[in-house]
Design an enzyme around this catalytic site. Structure first.
Site, PDB file in Angstrom:
ATOM      1  N   SER A 119      53.988   9.120 -16.589  1.00 11.45           N
ATOM      2  CA  SER A 119      53.173  10.273 -16.959  1.00 11.45           C
ATOM      3  C   SER A 119      52.682  11.096 -15.772  1.00 11.45           C
ATOM      4  O   SER A 119      52.428  12.285 -15.928  1.00 11.45           O
ATOM      5  CB  SER A 119      51.995   9.830 -17.821  1.00 11.45           C
ATOM      6  OG  SER A 119      51.300   8.764 -17.220  1.00 11.45           O
ATOM      7  N   HIS A 149      56.039  10.285 -23.481  1.00  8.03           N
ATOM      8  CA  HIS A 149      56.431  11.607 -22.960  1.00  8.03           C
ATOM      9  C   HIS A 149      57.898  11.939 -23.187  1.00  8.03           C
ATOM     10  O   HIS A 149      58.364  12.991 -22.765  1.00  8.03           O
ATOM     11  CB  HIS A 149      56.094  11.702 -21.471  1.00  8.03           C
ATOM     12  CG  HIS A 149      54.630  11.613 -21.206  1.00  8.03           C
ATOM     13  ND1 HIS A 149      53.788  12.702 -21.299  1.00  8.03           N
ATOM     14  CD2 HIS A 149      53.848  10.553 -20.895  1.00  8.03           C
ATOM     15  CE1 HIS A 149      52.548  12.308 -21.032  1.00  8.03           C
ATOM     16  NE2 HIS A 149      52.562  11.010 -20.788  1.00  8.03           N
ATOM     17  N   LYS A 207      51.686  14.044 -28.613  1.00 12.89           N
ATOM     18  CA  LYS A 207      52.230  14.849 -27.515  1.00 12.89           C
ATOM     19  C   LYS A 207      53.280  15.806 -28.083  1.00 12.89           C
ATOM     20  O   LYS A 207      52.912  16.738 -28.770  1.00 12.89           O
ATOM     21  CB  LYS A 207      52.709  13.916 -26.413  1.00 12.89           C
ATOM     22  CG  LYS A 207      51.464  13.308 -25.724  1.00 12.89           C
ATOM     23  CD  LYS A 207      51.703  12.219 -24.743  1.00 12.89           C
ATOM     24  CE  LYS A 207      50.344  11.805 -24.164  1.00 12.89           C
ATOM     25  NZ  LYS A 207      50.262  10.406 -23.806  1.00 12.89           N
TER      26      LYS A 207
END
Ligand SMILES: *Cc1c(COP(=O)(O)O)cnc(C)c1O
Length: 390
Positions: A181, A209, A241
């Site tokens: 990240s 992610h 996300k």
């Protein structure tokens, strides 16, 4: 006796490590109003621009009309609706895994997996740069934690060789961020998968992610690398996300999912996510699969940004993902640059030690499919101005 909390708070202030929140007025999108000023933000994890997508919002509204707002109970009581169940089936199909199980947050999913699988005295191997929730998962599991050098499968192999015996009755889990990240690079998952196979370990990838962003279908890092459920049996993905909603899931073999349902405390002892959020996520999952042009545009922005930053002579990290940190070195310089960008209406956070190694402070830029090329150019121009003054 209790300690005076003012003292450590003051210490944080004097070390320039005191953190405070900005107030955002309105949805997650590149042009935002935050702390009363208009900014162009380069720090969101809403990589595909789905957090404020009309179809996702509409699905949330419809979900609330059908199911109300709160789930009212845990999944194992009567909080598990048809919407949750359908989303789990769709996530399993999307990721090519047998089954998927919803959690209320990624943090809780990571804690739940480690606690359900590992017992005191078992072993857990983690990349040193893993997300805090995976590190905390080690503590809650009671397993012995060994942290190997970042993305260094050789270091992991040595550690496994020293400690793992196939004939003892201890279980071993290897867990890693799939996309790191703070750096944006990928874990060496193919090599980790063969190590896990050789040493008889479980392997877990946290793809917070990568889901939605990587792979032809957007199914994430494992799709991108072509890794099957047999190679990486435990996949954790978050919904807050790229999917633009909230919550998380774990996907994998049937026995894994049943074990989590029976014994993951962060699954059992908490209220289910609102069913309307599950409906909204089904809508965003549909867009992820049906609109690959979002990923295409995002990849083009990443390349354009990297070209531009490279021409300025600034240091980028080895990242092909929308996480594109610029390493500036000293903490003071990262802060100065972040402040200077904010003066020009650009929101780019400075990430400093201890979050990143000493001398590797950086501006953490993230790009979204909702950014335009012109907006990325605005950031590049501002950076050029900073390089000129440095
Ligand atoms: C954001 C994140 C999490 C936590 O997910 P939440 O749903 O926000 O709790 C876990 N792992 C990684 C790598 C993350 O970036």
């Amino acid at each position: 006796m209790t300690r005076d909390l003012k003292v450590p708070l003051q210490a944080l202030r004097s070390e320039h490590r005191y953190r405070s929140r900005r107030i955002l007025e309105g949805p997650q999108q590149p042009e935002q109003r935050i702390d009363g000023r208009s900014v162009l933000a380069f720090c969101s994890n809403d990589y595909l621009g789905l957090a404020n997508h009309p179809q996702v919002i509409q699905a949330l509204r419809r979900g609330a009309d059908t199911y109300g707002v709160g789930a009212g109970a845990a999944h194992l009581v009567n909080g598990h609706t048809r919407a949750h169940h359908a989303l789990e089936d769709e996530l399993a199909a999307f990721t090519g895994r047998d089954r998927a199980l919803l959690f209320s947050t990624g943090y809780m999913a990571n804690l739940g997996v480690a606690q359900a699988l590992l017992r005191r005295g078992d072993r857990l191997f983690e990349d040193r740069l893993n997300h805090a929730s995976l590190i905390d998962a080690a503590m809650i599991s009671g397993a012995r934690l060994s942290r190997y050098r970042h993305a260094d499968a050789g270091d992991l192999a040595r550690r496994l060789g020293r400690t793992v015996r196939l004939d003892d009755d201890r279980d071993t889990l290897i867990s890693t961020d799939a996309v790191f990240s703070m750096d944006g690079n990928l874990a060496p998952l193919e090599t980790l998968a063969s190590l896990a196979d050789t040493h008889g370990c479980w392997l877990m990838a946290d793809d917070a992610h990568g889901i939605g962003v990587l792979g032809q279908q957007g199914a994430g890092t494992l799709e991108y690398l072509g890794l099957t459920q047999a190679q990486v049996p435990i996949l954790m993905g978050t919904l807050g996300k790229a999917l633009g909603t909230s919550g998380a899931f774990v996907a994998g073999p049937d026995d894994l999912i049943e074990t989590l349902i029976q014994s993951a405390r962060t699954y059992i002892y908490t209220t289910a996510m609102p069913a309307a959020v599950a409906e909204a996520t089904r809508a965003s999952l549909h867009i992820v699969q049906q609109e690959p042009e979002r990923r295409r545009h995002l990849r083009a922005l990443v390349e354009h940004f990297r070209d531009g930053v490279g021409q300025l002579g600034l240091e980028l990290m080895e990242s092909t993902t929308p996480i594109q940190p610029i390493v500036v070195g000293a903490s003071e310089k990262a802060l100065q640059w972040s402040d200077a960008l904010l003066q020009q209406g650009l929101l780019v956070p400075a990430i400093r030690p201890p979050t990143v190694p000493q001398g590797r402070a950086r501006l953490r830029v993230t790009l979204s499919a909702t950014h335009s090329r012109a907006q990325v150019d605005r950031l590049l121009q501002a950076l050029a101005g900073l390089v000129g003054t440095a």
